[in-house]
Motif scaffolding. Structure first.
Motif, PDB file in Angstrom:
ATOM      1  N   THR A 543       0.859  -1.176   0.000  1.00  0.00           N
ATOM      2  CA  THR A 543       0.000   0.000   0.000  1.00  0.00           C
ATOM      3  C   THR A 543       0.898   1.230   0.000  1.00  0.00           C
ATOM      4  OG1 THR A 543      -1.663  -1.190   1.288  1.00  0.00           O
ATOM      5  CG2 THR A 543      -1.829   1.220   1.224  1.00  0.00           C
ATOM      6  N   VAL A 544       0.688   2.134  -0.950  1.00  0.00           N
ATOM      7  CA  VAL A 544       1.528   3.326  -1.072  1.00  0.00           C
ATOM      8  C   VAL A 544       0.642   4.561  -1.099  1.00  0.00           C
ATOM      9  CG1 VAL A 544       3.241   4.552  -2.468  1.00  0.00           C
ATOM     10  CG2 VAL A 544       3.280   2.045  -2.360  1.00  0.00           C
ATOM     11  N   VAL A 545       0.926   5.478  -0.170  1.00  0.00           N
ATOM     12  CA  VAL A 545       0.265   6.782  -0.162  1.00  0.00           C
ATOM     13  C   VAL A 545       1.335   7.796  -0.531  1.00  0.00           C
ATOM     14  CG1 VAL A 545      -0.962   8.504   1.195  1.00  0.00           C
ATOM     15  CG2 VAL A 545      -1.361   6.064   1.612  1.00  0.00           C
ATOM     16  N   ALA A 546       1.212   8.404  -1.697  1.00  0.00           N
ATOM     17  CA  ALA A 546       2.214   9.339  -2.196  1.00  0.00           C
ATOM     18  C   ALA A 546       1.643  10.743  -2.230  1.00  0.00           C
ATOM     19  CB  ALA A 546       2.687   8.927  -3.581  1.00  0.00           C
ATOM     20  N   ILE A 547       2.309  11.682  -1.525  1.00  0.00           N
ATOM     21  CA  ILE A 547       1.940  13.085  -1.640  1.00  0.00           C
ATOM     22  C   ILE A 547       2.581  13.577  -2.937  1.00  0.00           C
ATOM     23  CG2 ILE A 547       2.234  15.398  -0.693  1.00  0.00           C
ATOM     24  CD1 ILE A 547       2.143  12.393   1.585  1.00  0.00           C
ATOM     25  N   ALA A 548       1.786  13.800  -3.949  1.00  0.00           N
ATOM     26  CA  ALA A 548       2.282  14.018  -5.305  1.00  0.00           C
ATOM     27  C   ALA A 548       2.441  15.501  -5.594  1.00  0.00           C
ATOM     28  CB  ALA A 548       1.327  13.385  -6.317  1.00  0.00           C
ATOM     29  N   HIS A 549       3.711  15.936  -5.670  1.00  0.00           N
ATOM     30  CA  HIS A 549       3.991  17.309  -6.072  1.00  0.00           C
ATOM     31  C   HIS A 549       4.309  17.360  -7.574  1.00  0.00           C
ATOM     32  CE1 HIS A 549       4.151  18.750  -1.885  1.00  0.00           C
ATOM     33  NE2 HIS A 549       4.593  17.529  -1.643  1.00  0.00           N
TER      34      HIS A 549
END
Length: 593
Positions: A543-549
């Motif tokens: 499971t990956v939660v990426a804060i995408a800039h």
């Protein structure tokens, strides 16, 4: 003099400062007791050596008193040879055991100081990261530097010397009772004065020394913040304001310094008066007792010498007890972390599954100001979720909540049905890992830096982890490979290489859930894109939660959550959100051109 009011002073530090707690007196006493129990054998040996040395020190007064008594009785044979031999033997015994006493006291103090430093470090790193972040750099630095320095003297000398002083005084009083019982009450005439002034002083000193330490922490915090934000201070012309703040903190701190100095200026003269009172009362009352025939001249001589000897242990006790007041304030600050028990009472709480949920979450860094407002989100195991949105919308805050760094003000964040905020930090980290743009390379070998994530990893696993993040090329080019010394004083690594080491640690740690906040921000766009594709193979099934800039991260995600003004405004995959022509579609067009 005792009744005068203390000088006016300002508060040592702002009452609203977010710092680690200061340990309550009960916590400090419990911790000191724990330290003594750890070193009970060394402590008992110190007491035994002190006892022998003190008994040997009383042989001289006893011999002199016996000699005076025999002379007063008209004895013609004084047997000085035997007296001198006995005195020299006692002196030799005293010297040997005083040396042992000082040696064992110093060793005990160093061991206790080492325990204290290690305990503070271990307990600090186990605290929730959010607690440490709110405490601030200044508070942490002042505790690990100034407070430890103040405690160093106490642990090396105050604790052993105070033990020695108490035993010494008790044995001298016992010796006085044995050799001249009527003189023992004369010593007690000075006790009321001693008790009154000590009670007055020690009721004020601990809180004053704690405030003094807190004042210094406020000074350190103001200076550290000014230095860290130097460019911002210069850009916004905040120099005068920061100087005023620093001067205010210094004035508040020095006010407490003056107050504690004033307390000592009252205590020390009264102690001198107590010594004069003890010796004077013994001589005057003893003289009356001799005239009445209740005691002999030899007993008076021995009693006067023993009373004079009491000056040293009393001074020792008060001097080091005063030093312990300073140390108590520092020990309370170092032991403050013991007041925080993350996950206390929930050590057995464990997730039953890998699904991550946020239910009706509200969170803010300041009371009354919410960064996240009624956020609900469900992340199925193995899902790649991208959080996108404008700066300041709450993306990173939501990511930290999902990583268990912060606890929500309202609502709940769960992993497998277990609330992250109620789990121990160690258990949270075994399931969820947070990687952001802040990476640190510790002083040591490259191998040691990588093994921080898994201490038992072999070289083949380390190289595989480096390969997974495209770092094996430059790592193999190092002169000593994995044995190359890196960090301060070693081989200099670029920020991008430090970031790759952090990601390699992530591969080794092997958590099932990851929160990535600008994890590739220090790499150029092409290298970042290549690294993310390499990582995608490693992260498959997690499971990956990426804060995408960078929106190419969102493009590859299974689910995209658009965060605006602390709320999730859109949820779906890339194609769905572009077709919806909402906030995400606008971001994609502005980024993609």
């Amino acid at each position: 003099m005792i009744g005068v009011a203390p000088p006016a002073y300002d508060p040592a530090a702002p009452t609203t400062a977010h710092t680690l707690p200061v340990g309550a007196p009960a916590t400090v006493r419990a911790y000191v007791g724990e330290l003594l129990r750890r070193h009970r054998r060394a402590f008992l040996l110190l007491v035994a050596a002190n006892t022998v040395a003190t008994v040997a020190s009383m042989v001289g007064p006893w011999l002199l008193g016996d000699l005076v008594e025999r002379m007063a009785d008209g004895a013609r044979e004084l047997r000085l040879g035997w007296t001198v031999t006995f005195f020299v033997a006692a002196l030799a015994v005293q010297a040997v055991f005083v040396r042992q006493m000082r040696l064992r006291g110093a060793v005990l103090g160093e061991r206790m100081l080492a325990d204290l430093r290690e305990d503070f470090l271990v307990r600090s790193v186990r605290l929730p990261p959010g607690v440490l972040e709110r405490a601030g750099t200044g508070d942490l630095l002042s505790r690990i530097t100034t407070d430890v320095d103040r405690l160093a003297n106490a642990m090396r000398e105050a604790v052993p010397q105070l033990t020695i002083g108490v035993m010494w005084a008790l044995l001298l009083l016992a010796g006085l009772v044995v050799v001249a019982p009527p003189l023992a009450p004369a010593v007690l005439l000075a006790v009321p004065l001693l008790v009154i002034v000590c009670r007055w002083y020690f009721r004020r000193a601990p809180s004053a020394y704690r405030s003094e330490a807190a004042g210094y922490a406020a000074v350190a915090a103001a200076l550290a913040e000014t230095v860290d934000a130097g460019r911002t201070v210069e850009a916004h012309r905040l120099g005068d304001r920061r100087v005023e703040l620093s001067e205010l903190r210094v004035r508040q701190w020095t006010a407490w310094e003056r107050y504690t100095l004033w307390l000592r200026s009252v205590l020390i003269p009264v102690i001198s008066l107590v010594h004069v009172t003890v010796l004077g009362s013994v001589l005057m009352l003893g003289g009356v007792f001799v005239l009445q025939g209740w005691i002999g001249v030899g007993q008076l001589t021995t009693g006067a010498l023993v009373a004079q000897m009491l000056v040293d242990p009393v001074n020792l006790i008060l001097r080091w007890y005063d030093e312990l007041q300073v140390a108590q304030g520092s020990l309370a600050r170092l032991g403050g972390g013991r007041e925080i028990e993350p996950g206390a009472g929930h050590a057995s709480l464990a997730p039953e599954g890998r699904d991550v949920r946020a239910d009706d979450v509200r969170f803010g860094y300041r009371e009354g100001v919410d960064v996240l407002r009624r956020v609900s989100l469900a992340v199925a195991p193995g899902t790649r979720l991208a959080l996108v949105g404008p700066s300041g919308a709450g993306k990173s805050t939501l990511g930290r909540l999902l990583a268990g760094i912060y606890a929500p003000r309202d609502g709940s964040v769960t992993l497998g049905g277990a609330e992250l905020s109620r789990m121990t930090a160690e258990r949270v980290r075994s399931h969820v890992a947070l990687v952001n743009q802040e990476h640190h390379v510790f002083v040591g070998s490259l191998r040691d830096n990588l093994r921080l994530a898994r201490t038992g990893a072999g070289d083949a696993e380390l190289w595989a982890a480096l390969g997974a993040v495209d770092a094996d090329g430059w790592a193999r080019a190092l002169d000593d490979g994995l044995d190359t010394e890196v960090g301060s004083g070693g081989t200099a690594l670029t920020p991008a290489q430090a970031q790759q080491i952090a990601l390699a640690r992530l591969v080794l740690a092997d958590p099932h859930t990851l929160v990535l906040d600008e994890a590739t921000s220090l790499l150029d766009p092409r290298a970042a894109r290549h690294l993310e594709r390499s990582l995608s193979r490693v992260l498959d099934g997690r499971t990956v939660v990426a804060i995408a800039h960078r929106l190419h991260t969102a493009h590859d995600a299974d689910v995209i959550a658009v965060v605006e003004n602390g709320r999730i405004s859109e949820l779906g995959n890339h194609a769905e959100l572009v077709a919806a022509d909402g906030a995400y579609a606008a971001l994609w067009r502005s980024w993609h051109g």
